[in-house]
Motif scaffolding. Structure first.
Motif, PDB file in Angstrom:
ATOM      1  N   ASN B 247     -15.802  31.667  27.669  1.00 56.83           N
ATOM      2  CA  ASN B 247     -15.512  32.385  28.907  1.00 56.83           C
ATOM      3  C   ASN B 247     -15.386  33.874  28.606  1.00 56.83           C
ATOM      4  O   ASN B 247     -15.226  34.269  27.446  1.00 56.83           O
ATOM      5  N   VAL B 248     -15.466  34.675  29.663  1.00 53.30           N
ATOM      6  CA  VAL B 248     -15.148  36.096  29.487  1.00 53.30           C
ATOM      7  C   VAL B 248     -13.679  36.256  29.896  1.00 53.30           C
ATOM      8  O   VAL B 248     -13.100  35.346  30.475  1.00 53.30           O
ATOM      9  N   ASN B 249     -13.088  37.416  29.617  1.00 50.37           N
ATOM     10  CA  ASN B 249     -11.668  37.517  29.950  1.00 50.37           C
ATOM     11  C   ASN B 249     -11.458  37.778  31.446  1.00 50.37           C
ATOM     12  O   ASN B 249     -12.362  38.190  32.151  1.00 50.37           O
ATOM     13  N   ARG B 250     -10.222  37.509  31.887  1.00 52.76           N
ATOM     14  CA  ARG B 250      -9.938  37.565  33.319  1.00 52.76           C
ATOM     15  C   ARG B 250     -10.147  38.962  33.891  1.00 52.76           C
ATOM     16  O   ARG B 250     -10.599  39.137  35.007  1.00 52.76           O
ATOM     17  N   ARG B 251      -9.839  39.952  33.038  1.00 50.56           N
ATOM     18  CA  ARG B 251      -9.961  41.329  33.535  1.00 50.56           C
ATOM     19  C   ARG B 251     -11.423  41.646  33.876  1.00 50.56           C
ATOM     20  O   ARG B 251     -11.726  42.350  34.831  1.00 50.56           O
ATOM     21  N   TYR B 252     -12.325  41.107  33.045  1.00 53.10           N
ATOM     22  CA  TYR B 252     -13.756  41.332  33.252  1.00 53.10           C
ATOM     23  C   TYR B 252     -14.168  40.827  34.646  1.00 53.10           C
ATOM     24  O   TYR B 252     -14.836  41.519  35.400  1.00 53.10           O
ATOM     25  N   ILE B 253     -13.712  39.613  34.965  1.00 54.27           N
ATOM     26  CA  ILE B 253     -14.075  39.014  36.257  1.00 54.27           C
ATOM     27  C   ILE B 253     -13.396  39.783  37.397  1.00 54.27           C
ATOM     28  O   ILE B 253     -14.008  40.083  38.416  1.00 54.27           O
ATOM     29  N   ARG B 254     -12.097  40.138  37.159  1.00 56.82           N
ATOM     30  CA  ARG B 254     -11.348  40.863  38.183  1.00 56.82           C
ATOM     31  C   ARG B 254     -12.042  42.189  38.508  1.00 56.82           C
ATOM     32  O   ARG B 254     -12.212  42.559  39.665  1.00 56.82           O
ATOM     33  N   ASN B 255     -12.488  42.901  37.450  1.00 60.80           N
ATOM     34  CA  ASN B 255     -13.156  44.187  37.663  1.00 60.80           C
ATOM     35  C   ASN B 255     -14.471  44.020  38.423  1.00 60.80           C
ATOM     36  O   ASN B 255     -14.808  44.822  39.290  1.00 60.80           O
ATOM     37  N   LEU B 256     -15.210  42.978  38.054  1.00 54.95           N
ATOM     38  CA  LEU B 256     -16.489  42.730  38.748  1.00 54.95           C
ATOM     39  C   LEU B 256     -16.245  42.469  40.227  1.00 54.95           C
ATOM     40  O   LEU B 256     -16.892  43.058  41.086  1.00 54.95           O
ATOM     41  N   ARG B 257     -15.281  41.580  40.504  1.00 55.61           N
ATOM     42  CA  ARG B 257     -14.971  41.236  41.894  1.00 55.61           C
ATOM     43  C   ARG B 257     -14.530  42.467  42.676  1.00 55.61           C
ATOM     44  O   ARG B 257     -14.984  42.707  43.795  1.00 55.61           O
ATOM     45  N   ALA B 258     -13.681  43.267  42.023  1.00 55.82           N
ATOM     46  CA  ALA B 258     -13.147  44.460  42.688  1.00 55.82           C
ATOM     47  C   ALA B 258     -14.280  45.436  42.996  1.00 55.82           C
ATOM     48  O   ALA B 258     -14.346  46.003  44.093  1.00 55.82           O
ATOM     49  N   ALA B 259     -15.184  45.617  42.034  1.00 59.75           N
ATOM     50  CA  ALA B 259     -16.288  46.558  42.230  1.00 59.75           C
ATOM     51  C   ALA B 259     -17.143  46.121  43.407  1.00 59.75           C
ATOM     52  O   ALA B 259     -17.506  46.933  44.267  1.00 59.75           O
ATOM     53  N   ILE B 260     -17.428  44.837  43.476  1.00 54.56           N
ATOM     54  CA  ILE B 260     -18.286  44.348  44.562  1.00 54.56           C
ATOM     55  C   ILE B 260     -17.553  44.446  45.902  1.00 54.56           C
ATOM     56  O   ILE B 260     -18.125  44.884  46.902  1.00 54.56           O
ATOM     57  N   ASN B 297     -29.307  53.462  41.356  1.00 52.33           N
ATOM     58  CA  ASN B 297     -30.075  52.386  40.728  1.00 52.33           C
ATOM     59  C   ASN B 297     -29.489  52.036  39.372  1.00 52.33           C
ATOM     60  O   ASN B 297     -29.388  50.874  39.001  1.00 52.33           O
ATOM     61  N   TYR B 298     -29.118  53.077  38.637  1.00 52.03           N
ATOM     62  CA  TYR B 298     -28.532  52.848  37.311  1.00 52.03           C
ATOM     63  C   TYR B 298     -27.253  52.021  37.447  1.00 52.03           C
ATOM     64  O   TYR B 298     -27.034  51.056  36.716  1.00 52.03           O
ATOM     65  N   PHE B 299     -26.456  52.396  38.426  1.00 50.65           N
ATOM     66  CA  PHE B 299     -25.192  51.697  38.637  1.00 50.65           C
ATOM     67  C   PHE B 299     -25.440  50.225  38.984  1.00 50.65           C
ATOM     68  O   PHE B 299     -24.802  49.321  38.446  1.00 50.65           O
ATOM     69  N   LEU B 300     -26.409  49.994  39.878  1.00 53.31           N
ATOM     70  CA  LEU B 300     -26.686  48.619  40.289  1.00 53.31           C
ATOM     71  C   LEU B 300     -27.201  47.787  39.114  1.00 53.31           C
ATOM     72  O   LEU B 300     -26.828  46.632  38.947  1.00 53.31           O
ATOM     73  N   HIS B 301     -28.046  48.401  38.284  1.00 55.45           N
ATOM     74  CA  HIS B 301     -28.543  47.699  37.091  1.00 55.45           C
ATOM     75  C   HIS B 301     -27.374  47.340  36.167  1.00 55.45           C
ATOM     76  O   HIS B 301     -27.307  46.264  35.603  1.00 55.45           O
ATOM     77  N   HIS B 302     -26.493  48.301  36.009  1.00 56.10           N
ATOM     78  CA  HIS B 302     -25.328  48.126  35.134  1.00 56.10           C
ATOM     79  C   HIS B 302     -24.454  46.960  35.638  1.00 56.10           C
ATOM     80  O   HIS B 302     -24.058  46.084  34.874  1.00 56.10           O
ATOM     81  N   LEU B 303     -24.216  46.982  36.961  1.00 58.87           N
ATOM     82  CA  LEU B 303     -23.376  45.946  37.558  1.00 58.87           C
ATOM     83  C   LEU B 303     -24.044  44.580  37.419  1.00 58.87           C
ATOM     84  O   LEU B 303     -23.408  43.578  37.062  1.00 58.87           O
ATOM     85  N   PHE B 304     -25.343  44.549  37.677  1.00 65.77           N
ATOM     86  CA  PHE B 304     -26.092  43.295  37.575  1.00 65.77           C
ATOM     87  C   PHE B 304     -26.103  42.791  36.122  1.00 65.77           C
ATOM     88  O   PHE B 304     -25.989  41.593  35.865  1.00 65.77           O
ATOM     89  N   GLY B 305     -26.198  43.729  35.202  1.00 72.81           N
ATOM     90  CA  GLY B 305     -26.152  43.369  33.776  1.00 72.81           C
ATOM     91  C   GLY B 305     -24.837  42.681  33.445  1.00 72.81           C
ATOM     92  O   GLY B 305     -24.796  41.681  32.730  1.00 72.81           O
ATOM     93  N   LYS B 306     -23.748  43.206  34.003  1.00 73.61           N
ATOM     94  CA  LYS B 306     -22.431  42.611  33.740  1.00 73.61           C
ATOM     95  C   LYS B 306     -22.338  41.214  34.353  1.00 73.61           C
ATOM     96  O   LYS B 306     -21.784  40.298  33.746  1.00 73.61           O
ATOM     97  N   ILE B 307     -22.908  41.076  35.566  1.00 75.89           N
ATOM     98  CA  ILE B 307     -22.885  39.756  36.231  1.00 75.89           C
ATOM     99  C   ILE B 307     -23.726  38.772  35.416  1.00 75.89           C
ATOM    100  O   ILE B 307     -23.323  37.625  35.184  1.00 75.89           O
ATOM    101  N   THR B 308     -24.893  39.236  34.965  1.00 77.60           N
ATOM    102  CA  THR B 308     -25.789  38.366  34.189  1.00 77.60           C
ATOM    103  C   THR B 308     -25.117  37.917  32.900  1.00 77.60           C
ATOM    104  O   THR B 308     -25.215  36.757  32.500  1.00 77.60           O
ATOM    105  N   PHE B 309     -24.409  38.843  32.268  1.00 81.04           N
ATOM    106  CA  PHE B 309     -23.712  38.486  31.025  1.00 81.04           C
ATOM    107  C   PHE B 309     -22.660  37.403  31.306  1.00 81.04           C
ATOM    108  O   PHE B 309     -22.572  36.405  30.582  1.00 81.04           O
ATOM    109  N   PHE B 310     -21.914  37.609  32.383  1.00 86.36           N
ATOM    110  CA  PHE B 310     -20.907  36.612  32.777  1.00 86.36           C
ATOM    111  C   PHE B 310     -21.590  35.247  32.971  1.00 86.36           C
ATOM    112  O   PHE B 310     -21.126  34.217  32.473  1.00 86.36           O
ATOM    113  N   GLY B 311     -22.742  35.273  33.657  1.00 90.62           N
ATOM    114  CA  GLY B 311     -23.501  34.038  33.887  1.00 90.62           C
ATOM    115  C   GLY B 311     -23.949  33.416  32.579  1.00 90.62           C
ATOM    116  O   GLY B 311     -23.812  32.210  32.378  1.00 90.62           O
ATOM    117  N   ASN B 312     -24.483  34.242  31.686  1.00 92.04           N
ATOM    118  CA  ASN B 312     -24.961  33.715  30.395  1.00 92.04           C
ATOM    119  C   ASN B 312     -23.833  33.014  29.652  1.00 92.04           C
ATOM    120  O   ASN B 312     -24.039  31.989  29.007  1.00 92.04           O
TER     121      ASN B 312
END
Lengths: 119, 710
Positions: B247-260, B297-312
């Motif tokens: 798993n990734v840590n809770r903060r990682y998920i919390r930050n992703l959720r908050a950003a979205i 665009n850079y930001f969206l790629h970055h965010l998507f990269g983080k989501i993809t990593f979480f998925g992986n």
């Protein structure tokens, strides 16, 4: 034709519709109806029918009967299909094309027989 | 594998791409450039020195790396997970899940502790066994050229060299692990053991033994970083939490959720500075302008990269399939799906690149729970995209791309197109732009799509009359049957979208035009609308047009070949009686009818132009067991030049158009008598000679033969 029963071949791979159409046709007169789910070239060519009702969805109808590749021995060929936009049309080769929904009503089938008699 | 002793052997191993002169210049001579040194911050905030490789040297390093990695014997150990193909920080963490003890150790100054002489010795030893000259060159190629001779962090070869240098270390540590009933992995300088043996003595022995081995292999243990992790605290291996699955840590998920969430509520611009640029390791643009499209665009790629990593991470090791009943583990998958879908929802109406949107849609489509929620149109696009991606990953597609890259002048390009045209008729007689780069770019784009396929196209068209096919979209419904707009899209997704790119463009246009009518119904009535494709005024004409333009025969709602031929004859005929055809031209043919009529028209015009005014041109239809042939021919006694026929050299103007028009719709052969009096058939789509068994039976004359699958 007078004095003899009209010989009709009905080909339809839809069993339920085959039964319904046979019953409806019998209401239009005293005919000799041969309902078949599918027909072989030999069966088709060896018996001489007066009218052939054939469903376009049947492969043998699509591939051979509709293109007149099998000898109909002078029978009037009525192809029916759900993909036809008009109720009834006769093409340049004398083949009838009738929409499947048109054939669902007794009066329409009887009207077709009437036209066939007139021919 | 032949032994590599010297520079000559080494260059031959690298292949033709690096010439000796170029190699010498870049490595030792005039073009030798220094590595560019720069410093970035580590996750801890401490500085990390990186060396950027000069471009020409980088190119050589890349080729060397590809070649070395392609040799089966030259692979790192199975315990190494860093910088190895198909392994990652996730695969490094997986063996350590749910263990009572995790022992983490770190090698001090991993890359800088590797010197040129160690690298040379490594290449001289097993498994390489290079000669001294070749090994010295490899060491020089891998290490810094500034006199320090260390392995640069950032060098293309550095991770591979480091992994290979650790082969012996890995083997020794694996033995220790087996002896102590531990799992062992290494990710670059991070060494991890895990065990369910909680005895402190065992663990301290393991650490001691490991430290000795590490030192005997010329590395130093960073004792400050040696840690023993127990299940009652967070067990992190290469950034992945392994206490319960991965798993990734809770903060990682919390930050992703908050950003979205903030993006949804306050707009994307509001989050860019807060989210991406807070990351002190971020190498992106250092501007904070939320309105700038490029940065967004850079930001969206970055965010998507983080989501993809979480998925992986959460989907690794098939956790979603294995743990459906284990609510904790499966809940992570659900969290990932929720975040991914919200991100998709966020970007679907944002102006960003099509490619990026496609990758997001593809990620959504990969999750069965989510793909159902995608809009119909996007589902179709995604399916097409997948098929295209599959084609592009084929050897054939890659080779074409690589071969085009090697083209250096217009003459080579002409020859290349000639070769391509032999398998892909759409390239026949292709006009080439004068500018080579422009020509290559245009060709590259065309080559990235698959050639149209006759079997596939015929299959799609025949499926218009088959129950297990597209029939429902052009057929009346059964009594009381409910057939919705959604059903139409489902059928298209199944039978049309996966083969979209294999259909001739004219056919695609017919289907797209019908889909246009369907889209209008969707917009007006919604997806559950019970549609009557035969009679609904919004789509009836489109349905009828689709049928008429895709088949000859089959009744009044399709094209009548005889009528078309009669019309053509009356339009084209110069003198009365020159075109002869039977009064029965009746066959059911699945094709694109306007293109075939156009082709016959062009063939007729061409024959009228090139035959004597008194010659008759015949049109006939010949039915075989498997195919139907439409033949346009004369009975001329004039032979044709054999070479001209072989090269399709006579195919200019009209015939050239016929080749392109019939591509993917039917076979197109020309049969003629050649100089020696013999009959010959040429497949006009690829220039190959057809077997004599396929002869028409005509004793003389020139024949255009259009052959359709039955």
């Amino acid at each position: 034709m007078t004095g003899n029963k009209l010989k009709i071949l009905l080909i339809d791979n839809n069993n339920m519709r085959l039964r319904d159409s046979t019953s409806l046709m019998q209401c239009c007169g005293d005919f000799c109806i041969n309902p078949k789910l599918t027909v072989s070239q030999n069966d088709y060519e060896s018996s001489s029918y007066d009218v052939v009702f054939a469903h376009y969805g049947n492969k043998e109808v699509r591939d051979y009967i509709a293109d007149d590749d099998w000898n109909s021995n002078g029978a009037i060929v009525v192809i029916f299909s759900g993909s036809l936009s008009k109720d009834k049309q006769v093409d340049d080769y004398g083949t009838w094309w009738v929409s499947a929904s048109y054939l669902e009503k007794k009066e329409n089938i009887c009207a077709i027989f009437q036209e066939v008699f007139e021919k | 594998m032949q032994k590599i002793n010297n520079k000559k052997d080494l260059l031959s191993f690298f292949g033709d791409e690096i010439g000796q002169e170029n190699f010498d210049n870049v490595l030792y001579g005039e073009e030798k450039e220094q590595y560019k040194k720069f410093v970035i911050n580590k996750a801890t905030g401490k500085p990390r020195t990186l060396h950027a490789v000069p471009p020409k040297l980088k190119h050589i390093q890349r080729i060397a790396l590809d070649k070395l990695q392609s040799v089966k014997q030259y692979q790192p150990s199975s315990y190494a997970h860093g910088f190895v193909l198909k392994r990652s920080i996730i695969t490094n963490a997986i063996p350590h899940r749910r263990k009572k003890r995790i022992i983490k150790m770190d090698l001090k100054d991993f890359f800088p502790s590797i010197h040129e002489d160690r690298v040379r010795d490594m290449f001289m030893g097993k498994p390489f066994s290079f000669g001294k000259e070749a090994a010295t060159i490899m060491a020089h190629l891998s290490c810094l050229n500034d006199g320090s001779g260390i392995l640069p962090q950032g060098g293309v070869l550095s991770p591979y060299v480091a992994n290979m240098l650790c082969l012996k270390l890995d083997k020794k540590l694996a033995k220790v692990a087996i002896k102590n009933h531990c799992n062992f992995t290494r990710y670059a300088d991070d060494i991890t053991f895990s065990t369910n043996d909680v005895s402190e003595d065992s663990i301290s022995n393991l650490i001691k033994e490991t430290s000795n081995i590490i030192e005997s292999e010329g590395f130093v243990v960073n004792t400050e970083k040696t840690k023993v992790l127990t299940p009652n605290r967070r067990q992190v291996v290469t950034g992945i939490i392994v206490n319960d699955g991965v798993n990734v840590n809770r903060r990682y998920i919390r930050n992703l959720r908050a950003a979205i969430k903030n993006c949804e509520e306050q707009g994307i611009g509001s989050q860019m500075q807060r989210f991406v640029f807070k990351d002190h390791r971020c190498s992106g643009p250092d501007k904070f302008d939320g309105t700038n499209g490029e940065i967004r665009n850079y930001f969206l790629h970055h965010l998507f990269g983080k989501i993809t990593f979480f998925g992986n991470v959460v989907l690794s090791n098939n956790q979603d399939l294995k743990n459906k009943k284990n609510s904790d583990t499966y809940r992570r998958v659900q969290t990932y799906e929720e975040i991914l879908y919200r991100f998709y929802d966020l970007i679907k109406n944002v102006k960003t690149s099509r490619r990026f949107k496609k990758s997001v849609v593809a990620a959504v489509n990969n999750r069965p729970n989510l793909s159902k929620r995608l809009s119909f149109a996007q589902q179709g696009v995604s399916i097409r995209g997948k098929a295209l991606k599959k084609y592009r990953s084929t050897y054939k597609a890659k080779k074409l791309k690589d071969d085009l890259e090697l083209v250096t002048n217009i003459n080579q390009l002409r020859s290349f197109i000639g070769d391509v045209a032999e398998t892909n008729p759409s390239f026949f007689n292709t006009a080439i732009p004068v500018d080579l780069d422009e020509a290559k770019e245009k060709l590259g784009t065309r080559l990235s799509f698959p050639p149209v396929n006759l079997d596939i196209a015929t299959g799609v068209l025949q499926s218009l009359v088959e129950d297990e096919g597209l029939k429902k979209i052009v057929h009346a419904k059964d009594k009381n049957e409910v057939f919705t707009v959604k059903d139409c899209y489902r059928i298209l997704r199944e039978y049309y979208d996966p083969v979209f790119y294999y259909l001739p463009e004219v056919l695609r246009n017919e289907f797209e035009s019908w889909k246009g009518a369907l889209t209008k119904i969707l917009q007006k009535h919604g997806e559950s609308y019970n549609i009557d494709v035969m009679h609904d005024p919004m789509i009836a004409d489109a349905t009828n047009k689709l049928k008429i333009n895709t088949r000859f025969g089959g009744g009044p709602d399709s094209s009548d070949l005889l009528k078309h031929i009669k019309k053509l004859a009356s339009e084209i005929e110069v003198e009365s009686g020159r075109v002869d055809f039977p009064q029965k031209l009746r066959a059911t043919i699945y094709t694109h009818t306007p293109s075939i009529v156009d082709s016959v028209s062009k063939a007729l015009e061409s024959m009228l132009k090139h035959t004597a005014a008194t010659d008759t041109i015949f049109i006939d239809l010949i039915k075989g067991d498997k195919d139907i042939e439409l033949r346009v021919f004369n009975k001329s006694k004039e032979p044709i030049d054999d070479e001209l026929l072989n090269d399709r050299g006579f195919a200019h103007g009209k015939i050239s158009s016929v080749i392109r028009l019939t591509n993917g719709l039917c076979k197109y052969w020309i049969e003629a008598t050649v100089d020696n009096g013999k009959r010959k058939i040429i497949d006009m789509h690829n220039g190959s000679e057809i077997n004599t068994q396929e002869m028409s039976g005509l004793k003389c004359g020139f024949a255009h033969r259009f052959i359709f699958k039955k």
